[in-house]
Design an enzyme around this catalytic site. Sequence first.
Site, short mmCIF file in Angstrom:
data_model
loop_
_atom_site.label_atom_id
_atom_site.label_comp_id
_atom_site.label_asym_id
_atom_site.label_seq_id
_atom_site.Cartn_x
_atom_site.Cartn_y
_atom_site.Cartn_z
N ALA A 90 0.82 -1.21 0.00
CA ALA A 90 0.00 0.00 0.00
C ALA A 90 0.86 1.27 0.00
O ALA A 90 1.92 1.27 0.62
CB ALA A 90 -0.90 0.00 1.23
N ASP A 125 -0.54 -6.17 2.70
CA ASP A 125 -0.17 -5.06 3.60
C ASP A 125 -0.74 -5.34 4.98
O ASP A 125 -1.84 -5.86 5.12
CB ASP A 125 -0.65 -3.70 3.08
CG ASP A 125 0.24 -2.57 3.62
OD1 ASP A 125 1.12 -2.11 2.87
OD2 ASP A 125 0.07 -2.17 4.79
N CYS A 150 12.89 3.76 0.59
CA CYS A 150 13.17 5.16 0.25
C CYS A 150 13.99 5.83 1.35
O CYS A 150 13.69 6.94 1.77
CB CYS A 150 11.87 5.92 -0.01
SG CYS A 150 10.71 5.86 1.36
C1 LIG Z 1 7.03 2.02 1.95
S1 LIG Z 1 5.37 1.58 2.18
C2 LIG Z 1 5.02 0.72 0.68
C3 LIG Z 1 4.76 1.59 -0.52
C4 LIG Z 1 4.22 0.80 -1.68
N1 LIG Z 1 5.07 -0.30 -2.04
C5 LIG Z 1 3.97 1.65 -2.90
O1 LIG Z 1 4.78 1.65 -3.82
O2 LIG Z 1 2.92 2.31 -2.97
C6 LIG Z 1 5.53 0.25 3.30
C7 LIG Z 1 4.24 -0.50 3.58
O3 LIG Z 1 4.58 -1.66 4.31
C8 LIG Z 1 3.52 -1.98 5.16
N2 LIG Z 1 4.06 -2.92 6.18
C9 LIG Z 1 4.90 -2.64 7.19
N3 LIG Z 1 5.20 -3.75 7.88
C10 LIG Z 1 4.53 -4.77 7.30
C11 LIG Z 1 4.42 -6.16 7.56
N4 LIG Z 1 5.08 -6.73 8.58
N5 LIG Z 1 3.63 -6.90 6.77
C12 LIG Z 1 2.95 -6.34 5.74
N6 LIG Z 1 3.02 -5.01 5.44
C13 LIG Z 1 3.80 -4.24 6.21
C14 LIG Z 1 3.06 -0.63 5.67
O4 LIG Z 1 1.74 -0.68 6.15
C15 LIG Z 1 3.22 0.24 4.43
O5 LIG Z 1 2.01 0.33 3.74
#
Ligand SMILES: C[S@@+](CC[C@H](N)C(=O)[O-])C[C@H]1O[C@@H](n2cnc3c(N)ncnc32)[C@H](O)[C@@H]1O
Length: 486
Positions: A300, A319, A414
């Site tokens: 997400a 997510d 990032c």
């Molecule tokens: C950097 S953002 C991702 C951005 C996305 N890939 C995009 O391009 O739009 C990181 C995401 O990892 C999710 N996240 C963090 N820890 C997680 C976990 N243990 N399992 C699944 N999702 C996780 C967060 O909720 C967040 O939405």
Amino acid sequence: MSDNKPAAKRTGFHPHKKPFQKQGQGQTPAAPKADHTLGLSETEYRAKLEAEHPGLNVRQCAAKLLNAVVAKNTSLDGLTDAHHGHPQYMELDDRDRSLVRAILGTALRNRNTIETALCKLLDRPLPANATALQQLLHVGAAQILYLDVPDHAAVDLAVTSANIDPRNRKYASLVNAVLRRLTRNKERAIELKISNGPDWYIESLTKTYGQKQAEAILAMQAYEPSIDLTVKSNPAEWAAKLGGTLLPNGSVRLGSFEGALTALEGFAEGEWWVQDAAASLPATLLGDIKGKRVADLCAAPGGKTAQLIMAGAKVTAFDINKNRLKRLKSNLDRLQLDAELIATNILDYQTDELFDAILLDAPCSSTGTVRRHPDVLWTKTPDDIVRLAQVQAKLLRHAISLVKPDGIIVFSNCSLNREEGEDMAQAILAEGVLKAEPFKPEELKGMEQLITDQGFLRSTPADLPHDEPKMAGLDGFFAARFRRQS
Ligand SMILES: C[S@@+](CC[C@H](N)C(=O)[O-])C[C@H]1O[C@@H](n2cnc3c(N)ncnc32)[C@H](O)[C@@H]1O
């Protein structure tokens, strides 16, 4: 690099000296009476003061939110969320909200410059615990030095704010004197060659990138960047239609535009989505994924998920955050794209149906996005970097259990900090389960310079130079590609 130690001056307060007596210059606006005693509610009281001093609510709100960011490590995105923002922010109309955001963005981007300029105008440092006073002065200074706000309005509203706040009332004439002096010393203050950011961050950048490159990155962080779009198809055509520039990777970089982004051609039709050009690179580095089962593990709000679908993969997007996954769903709906969605902590997820390839765009410190999120540097600490690098390593180790033997994993984030990038990737490779699959120049045509000696991808705001700083730069991104050995 220039003087980055304004904070040291702040802490040397001498309580035995009568502070700031010499600075009373100009007329100090009269202190408003405290009307709480008349039985008004907080909102009614603020409305009454706003009627008497138009613009006061914006300045008070800006100072309050600035304090929440720098003193309480609260994210600016949350405080200024259009639906669930800080109550004082939610009371404002759209125009006032956008002024609050402009003040905060400017104050945070130039925090060290402002602090140094203010310190030069103070006879003695502020009390170390006078954080509310400090933010009030920063809000005033940000307007005076960088925004198109009449100086007298910035000064008078800061003085009125001080008079209203029992903590700051005794400093009202100091606020008046210092900000008036700043209006007469603007040019000198703006020309101060100060790097903006906490010391630990500036030191870390210098250690990783060398002084020259670190200075270039820090200089770019002073500018809010333009918006990049990833388009479904015909990037050159969309660049022409939207008056943007076509970047070497196919992203469209928008110049200035009138009105809301969502009113631009192609938004409602789902022809493009907002994504920094650097953020669009990792999903293109999984190789040919047409017809393959691909997992997007931290998906997400879905910018990369959309790219994977567009590349012809059968995508499962995971997510941990249900609300963010809902946002991903509505983004995919607008783009008329479809994926299997699973709301879970991926560390708890196991399957016998292993994936052909995996994208792990892991949670990180986000120091690569400071141009867009200037609060990041003031809400994150070196401990966060260490902690997040450990989380990323854990997620990457788990990702190995979800991909087929010989399958590909692209890891990205990032962050500009090598602990979360190059160091973490090398440590995982040393464990021997994954083999490095270095990126090749032909995969990053026009952006080959982003490939490091180890075959990783590393972008920074100092990449992609342009005469106009707003049109230059990339978000800081790291990516590495691995193949599961067995
Ligand atoms: C950097 S953002 C991702 C951005 C996305 N890939 C995009 O391009 O739009 C990181 C995401 O990892 C999710 N996240 C963090 N820890 C997680 C976990 N243990 N399992 C699944 N999702 C996780 C967060 O909720 C967040 O939405």
